[in-house]
Scaffold this motif. Structure first.
Motif, mmCIF file in Angstrom:
data_model
loop_
_atom_site.group_PDB
_atom_site.id
_atom_site.type_symbol
_atom_site.label_atom_id
_atom_site.label_comp_id
_atom_site.label_asym_id
_atom_site.label_seq_id
_atom_site.Cartn_x
_atom_site.Cartn_y
_atom_site.Cartn_z
ATOM 1 N N GLU A 7 6.247 -8.537 5.346
ATOM 2 C CA GLU A 7 5.193 -9.605 5.321
ATOM 3 C C GLU A 7 4.093 -8.978 6.147
ATOM 4 N N GLN A 8 4.191 -8.060 7.154
ATOM 5 C CA GLN A 8 2.908 -7.298 7.463
ATOM 6 C C GLN A 8 2.403 -6.492 6.340
ATOM 7 N N LEU A 9 3.245 -5.766 5.552
ATOM 8 C CA LEU A 9 2.520 -4.951 4.774
ATOM 9 C C LEU A 9 1.928 -5.759 3.495
ATOM 10 N N LEU A 10 2.287 -6.860 3.228
ATOM 11 C CA LEU A 10 1.646 -7.736 2.394
ATOM 12 C C LEU A 10 0.106 -8.287 2.843
ATOM 13 N N GLU A 11 0.189 -8.604 4.347
ATOM 14 C CA GLU A 11 -0.970 -8.993 4.885
ATOM 15 C C GLU A 11 -2.016 -7.820 4.580
ATOM 16 N N ARG A 12 -1.580 -6.693 4.831
ATOM 17 C CA ARG A 12 -2.365 -5.467 5.144
ATOM 18 C C ARG A 12 -2.706 -5.197 3.470
ATOM 19 N N TYR A 13 -1.740 -5.382 2.668
ATOM 20 C CA TYR A 13 -2.163 -5.335 1.186
ATOM 21 C C TYR A 13 -3.359 -6.135 0.857
ATOM 22 N N TRP A 14 -3.309 -7.422 1.201
ATOM 23 C CA TRP A 14 -4.433 -8.387 0.742
ATOM 24 C C TRP A 14 -5.668 -8.097 1.523
ATOM 25 N N ALA A 15 -5.702 -7.362 2.422
ATOM 26 C CA ALA A 15 -6.854 -6.860 3.144
ATOM 27 C C ALA A 15 -7.316 -5.504 2.787
ATOM 28 N N CYS A 16 -6.787 -5.196 1.759
ATOM 29 C CA CYS A 16 -6.859 -3.838 1.248
ATOM 30 C C CYS A 16 -6.865 -2.551 2.304
ATOM 31 N N GLU A 17 -5.995 -2.714 2.936
ATOM 32 C CA GLU A 17 -5.549 -1.579 4.250
ATOM 33 C C GLU A 17 -4.466 -0.551 4.169
ATOM 34 N N THR A 18 -3.817 -1.057 3.035
ATOM 35 C CA THR A 18 -2.490 -0.093 2.716
ATOM 36 C C THR A 18 -2.539 1.226 2.223
ATOM 37 N N SER A 19 -1.809 2.117 2.467
ATOM 38 C CA SER A 19 -1.894 3.391 1.791
ATOM 39 C C SER A 19 -0.870 3.432 0.691
ATOM 40 N N LEU A 20 -1.132 4.432 -0.123
ATOM 41 C CA LEU A 20 -0.183 4.556 -1.310
ATOM 42 C C LEU A 20 1.162 4.415 -1.110
ATOM 43 N N GLU A 21 1.466 5.180 0.003
ATOM 44 C CA GLU A 21 2.990 5.140 0.448
ATOM 45 C C GLU A 21 3.558 3.815 0.666
ATOM 46 N N GLU A 22 2.625 2.942 1.582
ATOM 47 C CA GLU A 22 3.006 1.642 1.779
ATOM 48 C C GLU A 22 3.025 0.637 0.695
ATOM 49 N N GLU A 23 2.206 0.990 -0.371
ATOM 50 C CA GLU A 23 2.021 0.266 -1.590
ATOM 51 C C GLU A 23 3.385 0.603 -2.415
ATOM 52 N N GLU A 24 3.982 1.867 -2.299
ATOM 53 C CA GLU A 24 5.051 2.154 -2.944
ATOM 54 C C GLU A 24 6.253 1.580 -2.202
ATOM 55 N N ILE A 25 6.287 1.411 -0.925
ATOM 56 C CA ILE A 25 7.535 0.751 -0.306
ATOM 57 C C ILE A 25 7.632 -0.767 -0.765
ATOM 58 N N LEU A 26 6.152 -1.395 -0.976
ATOM 59 C CA LEU A 26 6.084 -2.659 -1.278
ATOM 60 C C LEU A 26 6.980 -2.766 -2.745
ATOM 61 N N ARG A 27 6.587 -1.785 -3.758
ATOM 62 C CA ARG A 27 7.114 -1.781 -5.317
ATOM 63 C C ARG A 27 8.643 -1.716 -5.218
ATOM 64 N N THR A 28 9.164 -0.696 -4.248
ATOM 65 C CA THR A 28 10.475 -0.588 -4.159
ATOM 66 C C THR A 28 11.259 -1.848 -3.839
ATOM 67 N N PHE A 29 10.696 -2.467 -2.745
ATOM 68 C CA PHE A 29 11.267 -3.631 -2.223
ATOM 69 C C PHE A 29 11.301 -4.734 -3.182
ATOM 70 N N PHE A 30 10.307 -5.010 -4.111
ATOM 71 C CA PHE A 30 10.270 -6.052 -4.953
ATOM 72 C C PHE A 30 10.776 -5.633 -6.093
ATOM 73 N N SER A 31 11.333 -4.514 -6.407
ATOM 74 C CA SER A 31 12.007 -4.143 -7.432
ATOM 75 C C SER A 31 13.578 -4.439 -7.457
ATOM 76 N N GLN A 32 14.062 -4.714 -6.079
ATOM 77 C CA GLN A 32 15.535 -5.081 -5.953
ATOM 78 C C GLN A 32 15.721 -6.636 -6.701
#
Length: 158
Positions: A7-32
């Motif tokens: 949820e924290q990563l999502l909040e940072r994602y919407w604020a455009c503050e995530t790095s490429l590695e954190e976006e990859e974490i979100l992609r792998t989490f949602f691919s489950q």
């Protein structure tokens, strides 16, 4: 299970503050397969790349088919346009302008008719009848001296 980090990563994602590695974490989490219900609405956003890879792609023979279609020599017919067809938009525009001017003139006459004249002084053709003074027949046979305001009869001058 606690998903506060996601949820924290999502909040940072919407604020455009995530790095490429954190976006990859979100992609792998949602691919489950098992994504919690509150976060399920974001799943399609992060797995779109995987879904698009599975979609149907163009075949190897696509380029060859396109080149065959280009190489076909279809006869080209020149379309002849007459003068009336060429000037038809101009004729239509002129007709619209004429209609607008006619309607505007009719409306203006109708408004002026109501405000300036009474119904008894207007004849059927729309001209104002003289309400006082000599008639036209008398005005032809009479002259008025404008300085002295005296009527001079043309029959007495001869």
């Amino acid at each position: 299970m606690d998903y506060k980090y996601i949820e924290q990563l999502l909040e940072r994602y919407w604020a455009c503050e995530t790095s490429l590695e954190e976006e990859e974490i979100l992609r792998t989490f949602f691919s489950q397969k098992d994504v919690p219900a509150p976060l399920l609405r974001y799943k399609e956003l992060f797995v779109y790349e995987q879904i698009s890879k599975k979609e149907e792609k163009l075949g190897d023979d696509f380029d060859q088919k396109m080149m065959e279609m280009i190489d076909e020599q279809a006869p080209v017919k020149a379309k002849t346009i007459s003068i009336t067809q060429r000037f038809m938009p101009l004729f239509k525009a002129a007709a619209v302008v004429a209609i607008i001017l006619t309607l505007g003139n009719a409306i203006q006459v109708a408004f002026n008719h109501d405000s300036q004249f009474d119904d008894q002084t207007i004849n059927m053709a729309g001209f104002q009848k003289p309400s006082e003074g000599p008639s036209m027949a008398m005005s032809d046979s009479m002259r008025v001296d404008t300085l002295k305001k005296v009527e001079i009869s043309t029959t007495s001058i001869r």
